[in-house]
Design a protein around this motif. Sequence first.
Motif, PDB file in Angstrom:
ATOM      1  N   UNK A  83       0.819  -1.298  -0.405  1.00  0.00           N
ATOM      2  CA  UNK A  83      -0.004   0.080  -0.097  1.00  0.00           C
ATOM      3  C   UNK A  83       0.730   1.367   0.205  1.00  0.00           C
ATOM      4  N   UNK A  84       0.441   2.220  -0.980  1.00  0.00           N
ATOM      5  CA  UNK A  84       1.240   3.206  -0.968  1.00  0.00           C
ATOM      6  C   UNK A  84       0.065   4.724  -0.983  1.00  0.00           C
ATOM      7  N   UNK A 139       9.517   8.100   9.490  1.00  0.00           N
ATOM      8  CA  UNK A 139       9.011   7.035  10.370  1.00  0.00           C
ATOM      9  C   UNK A 139       9.346   5.506   9.687  1.00  0.00           C
ATOM     10  N   UNK A 140       9.757   4.505  10.479  1.00  0.00           N
ATOM     11  CA  UNK A 140      10.365   3.574  10.151  1.00  0.00           C
ATOM     12  C   UNK A 140       9.565   2.450  10.906  1.00  0.00           C
ATOM     13  N   UNK A 141       8.770   1.599  10.203  1.00  0.00           N
ATOM     14  CA  UNK A 141       8.126   0.542  11.134  1.00  0.00           C
ATOM     15  C   UNK A 141       7.171   1.005  12.169  1.00  0.00           C
ATOM     16  N   UNK A 158       4.140   1.539   9.226  1.00  0.00           N
ATOM     17  CA  UNK A 158       4.087   2.293   8.546  1.00  0.00           C
ATOM     18  C   UNK A 158       5.467   2.791   8.251  1.00  0.00           C
ATOM     19  N   UNK A 159       5.935   3.194   6.741  1.00  0.00           N
ATOM     20  CA  UNK A 159       7.236   3.758   6.676  1.00  0.00           C
ATOM     21  C   UNK A 159       6.961   4.966   5.890  1.00  0.00           C
ATOM     22  N   UNK A 160       7.091   6.198   6.552  1.00  0.00           N
ATOM     23  CA  UNK A 160       6.910   7.423   5.747  1.00  0.00           C
ATOM     24  C   UNK A 160       7.800   8.413   5.879  1.00  0.00           C
ATOM     25  N   UNK A 172       3.431  13.495   2.252  1.00  0.00           N
ATOM     26  CA  UNK A 172       3.979  12.807   2.643  1.00  0.00           C
ATOM     27  C   UNK A 172       4.135  11.413   1.610  1.00  0.00           C
ATOM     28  N   UNK A 173       5.045  10.403   1.993  1.00  0.00           N
ATOM     29  CA  UNK A 173       5.351   9.143   1.089  1.00  0.00           C
ATOM     30  C   UNK A 173       5.081   8.028   2.018  1.00  0.00           C
ATOM     31  N   UNK A 174       3.840   7.532   2.209  1.00  0.00           N
ATOM     32  CA  UNK A 174       3.834   6.443   3.080  1.00  0.00           C
ATOM     33  C   UNK A 174       3.587   4.985   2.351  1.00  0.00           C
ATOM     34  N   UNK A 175       4.374   4.097   2.873  1.00  0.00           N
ATOM     35  CA  UNK A 175       4.140   2.809   2.668  1.00  0.00           C
ATOM     36  C   UNK A 175       3.530   1.934   3.833  1.00  0.00           C
TER      37      UNK A 175
END
Length: 213
Positions: A83-84, A139-141, A158-160, A172-175
């Motif tokens: 998801x992005x 943000x990592x994990x 979430x990685x953002x 933002x760029x959110x995975x």
Amino acid sequence: LEFRRVLFRSAGTNTEHFETIRIRKDGERIDISLAISPLFDRHGNVVGASNIARDITQQKLILSELESSRLELRDFAENANIGLHWVDGNGMITWANRAELDLLGYTTEEYIGQPIAKFHADAPVIQDILHRLSRREKLEGYEARLLAKDGSIKTVSIHSSVYEQSGKFVHTRCFTADITERKQAEEGLKESEKRLRLLSSQLLTVQENERNV
């Protein structure tokens, strides 16, 4: 005919720019940028034109390749299996890929344009996420719980980070990685370990009581 139309539009102006295609002597087609300036007689009538031709074939090729790369990257993001999504500085969702929508079960119309907080099960969590991103933290994990359309809750990692232009927050760029099954397995393992410890404690108690009889 095209030249005449441009020349007609140029009357009363200094220069008209337009692009066209020319064929070289060897048959090769090249892209040309023409700068045309009308020539007037002493009565102000257009009697001719001066033009400067510039070969822009290489420039057009580079632009075409850049556009092709942009479309390929867009396609990759749209069809990635994770998801992005993008969120603007006001916390509104501006874009999401198919995997993100499928994860939560929403349509594009139901998801994009909505506040991201609407889809978080825990208000303090999304407030913390948005606050940290506003401070340009990465943000990592970061674990969060999202509300799916069917009423279920998805646990995600979430990685953002923030995409900026000239120091301005753009989005933002959110995975968003679905870790629901993993968390359920972890919780199940913890519960099993808890029951095992309880049974072991009870067994030790029974053995201790038998020795004291």
